[in-house]
Design an enzyme around this catalytic site. Structure first.
Site, PDB file in Angstrom:
ATOM      1  N   LEU A  48      10.012  -5.397 -19.283  1.00  0.00           N
ATOM      2  CA  LEU A  48       9.409  -4.456 -20.220  1.00  0.00           C
ATOM      3  C   LEU A  48       7.894  -4.516 -20.056  1.00  0.00           C
ATOM      4  CD1 LEU A  48      11.533  -5.290 -23.386  1.00  0.00           C
ATOM      5  CD2 LEU A  48      11.842  -3.358 -21.828  1.00  0.00           C
ATOM      6  N   SER A  49       7.205  -3.573 -20.658  1.00  0.00           N
ATOM      7  CA  SER A  49       5.746  -3.593 -20.510  1.00  0.00           C
ATOM      8  C   SER A  49       5.177  -4.900 -21.047  1.00  0.00           C
ATOM      9  CB  SER A  49       5.105  -2.393 -21.208  1.00  0.00           C
ATOM     10  OG  SER A  49       5.462  -2.339 -22.577  1.00  0.00           O
ATOM     11  N   GLU A  50       5.750  -5.423 -22.148  1.00  0.00           N
ATOM     12  CA  GLU A  50       5.351  -6.736 -22.650  1.00  0.00           C
ATOM     13  C   GLU A  50       6.527  -7.489 -23.241  1.00  0.00           C
ATOM     14  OE1 GLU A  50       1.316  -4.608 -22.905  1.00  0.00           O
ATOM     15  OE2 GLU A  50       3.269  -4.117 -23.737  1.00  0.00           O
ATOM     16  N   THR A  51       6.456  -8.807 -23.107  1.00  0.00           N
ATOM     17  CA  THR A  51       7.375  -9.737 -23.756  1.00  0.00           C
ATOM     18  C   THR A  51       6.527 -10.736 -24.528  1.00  0.00           C
ATOM     19  OG1 THR A  51       9.073  -9.493 -22.046  1.00  0.00           O
ATOM     20  CG2 THR A  51       9.145 -11.501 -23.384  1.00  0.00           C
ATOM     21  N   HIS A  80       1.279  -2.960 -29.546  1.00  0.00           N
ATOM     22  CA  HIS A  80       2.687  -2.846 -29.938  1.00  0.00           C
ATOM     23  C   HIS A  80       3.441  -4.172 -29.863  1.00  0.00           C
ATOM     24  CE1 HIS A  80       4.406  -2.721 -25.809  1.00  0.00           C
ATOM     25  NE2 HIS A  80       5.570  -2.833 -26.412  1.00  0.00           N
TER      26      HIS A  80
END
Length: 309
Positions: A48-51, A80
């Site tokens: 994902l874009s961030e974890t 986010h």
């Protein structure tokens, strides 16, 4: 054989009230025991874009310490992922909530910042984060520099100068290059060149490029935006809280929106990649100077799982 280790994780969609919209984030609420290499490997696996990995805070005033990873690197701050993490922690009752607004502090790699969790009848309806005061770098003005930005986005030079607003790097935690474009058609026609965008970002000290137009899809939103950040492993982001804060500050700073003591801005993003998102930005001003920036929105839980390795 070595016994498998297990870590619970949750995935929330942020800046949306509907599943499969907004920007997804994976949250590991108990990350103690994971090494830096393992944190990066897990973020790459989640893809994902961030974890986000949650640790006990080092600052006793904070509710939690967050470490945020893209698939390629750790980043010091984001929007986010922070909102999604506190939505998950609140939904799991890992933090005590009051009816109305619960004010907390979150610790990340650039400091400690306020978080507001808004509840109605025991249900989390919105999460809002405060961001650092904006920093404005010198505008990008030379013909060659503007051309390089346009080429990276697949836009002709007139497409990025006809607004008569400046191209400028702004930071409310992470530096982003703000690029105004006159029409919605032009924004939707962008074909990002990942290597060229990375080169532009490195040239101007930005993490990504936030393109916007005041022509919107929805009648109730303020601007339409797209965010490109291949430098940190994200070609196009469906909803970007850190960049939204920077964009909101830019809009107020340049008088593009009607400015008051508190200016509410609603950004629509992610429409071109079928993840419509709505980001609320509140910019607080006093004596023509920006005093604070808040970014918030709705979240929904979509995944619960266990990672084993």
């Amino acid at each position: 054989m070595t016994e498998q280790r297990m870590f619970k994780f949750y995935q929330a969609d942020v800046f949306t009230a509907q599943p499969f919209g907004g920007n997804p984030v994976a949250v590991f609420p108990e990350a103690d025991g994971l090494t830096d290499d393992e944190l990066q490997q897990i973020a790459r696996e989640m893809n994902l874009s961030e974890t986000v990995f949650v640790f006990p805070p080092t600052d006793p005033t904070a509710a939690a310490r967050l470490r945020i990873f893209t698939p390629t690197q750790e980043i010091p701050f984001a929007g986010h992922p922070v909102l999604g993490t506190f939505y998950v922690l609140a939904s799991l009752k890992r933090i005590a909530l009051n009816e109305g607004v619960t004010c907390l502090l979150q610790e990340c790699n650039i400091g400690v910042f306020p978080i507001e969790v808004h509840c109605e009848q025991g249900r989390v309806v919105r999460v809002v984060m405060s961001q650092p005061k904006p920093e404005f770098l010198d505008p990008i003005e030379t013909v060659d520099e503007v051309y390089s930005v346009g080429r990276a986005l697949g836009l002709p030079k007139p497409g990025v100068v006809e607004t008569n607003w400046e191209l400028q790097v702004v930071s409310t935690g992470l530096p982003v290059l703000i690029v105004p474009v006159r029409t919605l058609t032009a924004v939707r026609s962008i074909i990002p060149d990942a290597s060229a965008i990375t080169a532009v970002c490195e040239r101007f000290g930005a993490n990504g490029i936030m393109v916007f137009t005041t022509v919107t899809v929805e009648s109730f939103t303020s601007v339409h935006a797209r965010m490109f950040a291949p430098k940190i492993g994200i070609l196009e982001d469906p909803a970007t809280g850190s960049a939204a804060g920077a964009l909101g500050a830019y809009l107020v700073h340049h008088g593009i929106v009607e400015v008051g003591p508190t200016t509410d801005i609603l950004i629509e993003q992610g429409y071109e990649i079928d993840r419509p998102s709505r980001i609320l930005v509140q910019v607080e001003s006093d004596n023509d100077a920006i005093q604070g920036v808040k970014v918030g929105g709705h979240c929904v839980m979509v995944v619960e799982g266990t990672l084993r390795f």
